[in-house]
Design a protein around this motif. Structure first.
Motif, PDB file in Angstrom:
ATOM      1  N   ASP A 170       0.840  -1.196   0.000  1.00 15.19           N
ATOM      2  CA  ASP A 170       0.000   0.000   0.000  1.00 15.19           C
ATOM      3  C   ASP A 170       0.879   1.252   0.000  1.00 15.19           C
ATOM      4  N   GLU A 171       1.157   1.780  -1.186  1.00 17.11           N
ATOM      5  CA  GLU A 171       1.999   2.967  -1.366  1.00 17.11           C
ATOM      6  C   GLU A 171       3.250   2.898  -0.471  1.00 17.11           C
ATOM      7  N   PRO A 172       4.054   1.856  -0.607  1.00 20.15           N
ATOM      8  CA  PRO A 172       5.152   1.624   0.342  1.00 20.15           C
ATOM      9  C   PRO A 172       6.280   2.642   0.269  1.00 20.15           C
ATOM     10  N   LEU A 173       6.381   3.397  -0.807  1.00 20.24           N
ATOM     11  CA  LEU A 173       7.502   4.329  -0.960  1.00 20.24           C
ATOM     12  C   LEU A 173       7.092   5.785  -0.801  1.00 20.24           C
ATOM     13  N   SER A 174       5.839   6.044  -0.474  1.00 22.64           N
ATOM     14  CA  SER A 174       5.344   7.421  -0.496  1.00 22.64           C
ATOM     15  C   SER A 174       5.966   8.297   0.582  1.00 22.64           C
ATOM     16  N   ASN A 175       6.467   7.707   1.680  1.00 23.72           N
ATOM     17  CA  ASN A 175       7.046   8.509   2.764  1.00 23.72           C
ATOM     18  C   ASN A 175       8.553   8.716   2.631  1.00 23.72           C
ATOM     19  N   LEU A 176       9.126   8.263   1.533  1.00 19.03           N
ATOM     20  CA  LEU A 176      10.571   8.340   1.352  1.00 19.03           C
ATOM     21  C   LEU A 176      10.939   9.484   0.414  1.00 19.03           C
ATOM     22  N   ASP A 177      12.177   9.969   0.541  1.00 20.46           N
ATOM     23  CA  ASP A 177      12.627  11.017  -0.370  1.00 20.46           C
ATOM     24  C   ASP A 177      12.918  10.422  -1.744  1.00 20.46           C
ATOM     25  N   ALA A 178      13.139  11.297  -2.714  1.00 22.92           N
ATOM     26  CA  ALA A 178      13.234  10.858  -4.112  1.00 22.92           C
ATOM     27  C   ALA A 178      14.350   9.848  -4.327  1.00 22.92           C
ATOM     28  N   ARG A 179      15.505  10.066  -3.704  1.00 25.17           N
ATOM     29  CA  ARG A 179      16.624   9.150  -3.928  1.00 25.17           C
ATOM     30  C   ARG A 179      16.357   7.777  -3.322  1.00 25.17           C
ATOM     31  N   LEU A 180      15.771   7.757  -2.111  1.00 23.91           N
ATOM     32  CA  LEU A 180      15.444   6.480  -1.486  1.00 23.91           C
ATOM     33  C   LEU A 180      14.377   5.739  -2.274  1.00 23.91           C
ATOM     34  N   ARG A 181      13.420   6.468  -2.832  1.00 25.66           N
ATOM     35  CA  ARG A 181      12.386   5.807  -3.636  1.00 25.66           C
ATOM     36  C   ARG A 181      13.006   5.076  -4.814  1.00 25.66           C
ATOM     37  N   LEU A 182      13.966   5.702  -5.470  1.00 22.25           N
ATOM     38  CA  LEU A 182      14.639   5.036  -6.590  1.00 22.25           C
ATOM     39  C   LEU A 182      15.378   3.791  -6.129  1.00 22.25           C
ATOM     40  N   GLU A 183      16.043   3.887  -4.983  1.00 20.46           N
ATOM     41  CA  GLU A 183      16.789   2.743  -4.449  1.00 20.46           C
ATOM     42  C   GLU A 183      15.843   1.597  -4.093  1.00 20.46           C
ATOM     43  N   LEU A 184      14.727   1.921  -3.412  1.00 17.91           N
ATOM     44  CA  LEU A 184      13.775   0.882  -3.010  1.00 17.91           C
ATOM     45  C   LEU A 184      13.024   0.305  -4.197  1.00 17.91           C
ATOM     46  N   ARG A 185      12.815   1.078  -5.247  1.00 18.92           N
ATOM     47  CA  ARG A 185      12.222   0.526  -6.466  1.00 18.92           C
ATOM     48  C   ARG A 185      13.038  -0.647  -6.979  1.00 18.92           C
ATOM     49  N   ASP A 186      14.345  -0.430  -7.065  1.00 19.65           N
ATOM     50  CA  ASP A 186      15.226  -1.493  -7.543  1.00 19.65           C
ATOM     51  C   ASP A 186      15.175  -2.704  -6.622  1.00 19.65           C
ATOM     52  N   GLU A 187      15.070  -2.459  -5.302  1.00 23.05           N
ATOM     53  CA  GLU A 187      15.007  -3.557  -4.345  1.00 23.05           C
ATOM     54  C   GLU A 187      13.711  -4.340  -4.502  1.00 23.05           C
ATOM     55  N   ILE A 188      12.594  -3.652  -4.690  1.00 27.85           N
ATOM     56  CA  ILE A 188      11.316  -4.338  -4.861  1.00 27.85           C
ATOM     57  C   ILE A 188      11.336  -5.179  -6.128  1.00 27.85           C
ATOM     58  N   ARG A 189      11.905  -4.635  -7.204  1.00 30.29           N
ATOM     59  CA  ARG A 189      12.020  -5.405  -8.439  1.00 30.29           C
ATOM     60  C   ARG A 189      12.867  -6.656  -8.222  1.00 30.29           C
ATOM     61  N   ARG A 190      13.996  -6.516  -7.518  1.00 34.72           N
ATOM     62  CA  ARG A 190      14.881  -7.658  -7.252  1.00 34.72           C
ATOM     63  C   ARG A 190      14.175  -8.701  -6.394  1.00 34.72           C
ATOM     64  N   ILE A 191      13.524  -8.264  -5.320  1.00 31.58           N
ATOM     65  CA  ILE A 191      12.868  -9.195  -4.404  1.00 31.58           C
ATOM     66  C   ILE A 191      11.737  -9.936  -5.112  1.00 31.58           C
ATOM     67  N   HIS A 192      10.966  -9.226  -5.920  1.00 29.09           N
ATOM     68  CA  HIS A 192       9.895  -9.899  -6.655  1.00 29.09           C
ATOM     69  C   HIS A 192      10.467 -10.919  -7.621  1.00 29.09           C
ATOM     70  N   SER A 193      11.549 -10.576  -8.285  1.00 28.36           N
ATOM     71  CA  SER A 193      12.178 -11.507  -9.223  1.00 28.36           C
ATOM     72  C   SER A 193      12.672 -12.760  -8.501  1.00 28.36           C
ATOM     73  N   GLU A 194      13.208 -12.594  -7.294  1.00 31.27           N
ATOM     74  CA  GLU A 194      13.744 -13.731  -6.537  1.00 31.27           C
ATOM     75  C   GLU A 194      12.643 -14.601  -5.942  1.00 31.27           C
ATOM     76  N   THR A 195      11.561 -13.986  -5.468  1.00 32.35           N
ATOM     77  CA  THR A 195      10.524 -14.752  -4.772  1.00 32.35           C
ATOM     78  C   THR A 195       9.415 -15.251  -5.687  1.00 32.35           C
ATOM     79  N   GLY A 196       9.094 -14.484  -6.730  1.00 28.86           N
ATOM     80  CA  GLY A 196       8.021 -14.870  -7.639  1.00 28.86           C
ATOM     81  C   GLY A 196       6.638 -14.825  -7.026  1.00 28.86           C
TER      82      GLY A 196
END
Length: 351
Positions: free
Chosen positions: A157-183
């Motif tokens: 539920d909007e997990p990145l909305s409370n983060l600053d712009a740079r952290l949002r970019l970093e966490l985007r990549d992490e979410i993509r990686r985690i989804h790819s690993e877990t399926g």
């Protein structure tokens, strides 16, 4: 795990929030729900989690009917916008809380907590308290807590909305990686267009409790089904027009800037009144065989990687053009000739 919704409706008092909504989320898909505030996307997510029950319709996880199944029996992990971490528990104990509720043995609990923290790269901070973590680290802990139960469905539920712009970019990549690993089948709610375009396998755009369009990000962006979708997913220049010819291979449209040709799409009869749209980044300098016009540069906004130009045309229209990393700024009130490739022009009927 597939998720199927059939004719789902949800009311709060006299207000109908979801209106006969139907949707299919495929097994292992990273699916986004996108729309403005009040469109029903968070209500839909909470319905998937079991916090709300539909007033009508069917919700299934796989073949199992979930309408009246309570949250703790759905095996769905949820990450909230505000993290919702227990302040008196360590990182490890926050992550392991769902296992405690499920009565998982201590040895297995320890192993699964370690695995979840390793997945989100937080294993070195297992003994810290939440107030000793940055916002991005707290979000990782919240994600680990949802993953540790090995959910069939992950709800964000909007997990990145409370983060600053740079952290949002970093966490985007992490979410993509985690989804790819877990399926894990994942449903992600956001109002951030760039998040959805960069992460989603597919997305649904909601408006007033109704789905306006479902599809892969590139398709929704380049071939919006409505003017609402086009405007919500990005900026669009619009011209009023009338179809003068063409068909499945592309339409010919008369506009105030002259004749335009569009990408292939739905065949519209000659004489149909339409909206002709194109994205600001689609404008190219110079004349072309089709879709060319002259404009005066009224304003320039330099944004680093792009330059936004506000243009005034001879027909009294105001348009926008985006140029990527331009070497120099145009002179004030300079006249430019621009064109749009037909492949980047979409046409929608006017009501």
């Amino acid at each position: 795990m597939t998720i199927s919704l059939r004719d789902i409706s949800k009311r709060f008092g006299a207000h109908e929030v979801l209106k006969g909504l139907s949707l299919e989320v495929q097994d292992g898909e990273l699916f986004f729900l996108l729309g403005p505030s009040g469109c029903g996307k968070t209500t839909l997510l909470r319905l998937l989690a079991g916090f709300y029950q539909p007033d009508a319709g069917e919700l299934r996880f796989g073949t199992r009917l979930m309408n009246d199944v309570p949250p703790h029996q759905r095996n769905a992990g949820m990450v909230f916008q505000n993290y919702a971490l227990w302040p008196h528990l360590s990182v490890a104990d926050n992550v392991g809380y769902g296992l405690d509720v499920r009565g998982v043995a201590k040895g297995e609990r320890r192993q699964r907590v370690q695995e979840a923290l390793e997945t989100v790269r937080m294993e070195a901070l297992a003994d810290r308290a939440p107030n000793q973590l940055s916002g991005g680290q707290q979000q990782r802990v919240a994600l680990a807590r949802a993953l540790v139960i090995r959910p069939d469905v992950l709800l964000l539920d909007e997990p990145l909305s409370n983060l600053d712009a740079r952290l949002r970019l970093e966490l985007r990549d992490e979410i993509r990686r985690i989804h790819s690993e877990t399926g894990i089948t994942t449903v992600y709610v956001t109002h951030d267009q760039k998040e959805s375009l960069s992460l989603a396998d597919r997305l649904a755009v909601l408006r007033d409790g109704v789905i306006e369009q479902v599809g892969p990000p590139r398709t929704v962006y380049r071939r919006p089904a409505s003017r609402f979708v086009a405007d919500f997913i990005g900026e669009t220049n619009w011209l009023e027009g009338e179809v003068t010819g063409g068909g499945g291979a592309g339409l010919e449209v008369a506009t105030a800037l002259g004749p335009f040709r569009s990408q292939p799409g739905a065949a519209l009869a000659v004489g149909t009144r339409v909206w002709l749209g194109f994205r600001p980044e689609s404008l190219q300098p110079g004349d072309a065989l089709f879709n060319s016009f002259a404009a005066t540069v009224r304003q320039v906004n330099y944004l680093g990687e792009i330059e936004e130009q506000v243009l005034a045309t001879a027909g009294g229209l105001t348009l926008k053009s985006f140029r990527h990393n331009p070497p120099e700024q145009p002179a004030p009130l300079s006249i430019v000739t621009l064109s749009v490739p037909p492949a980047n022009v979409f046409v929608l009927p006017r009501a």
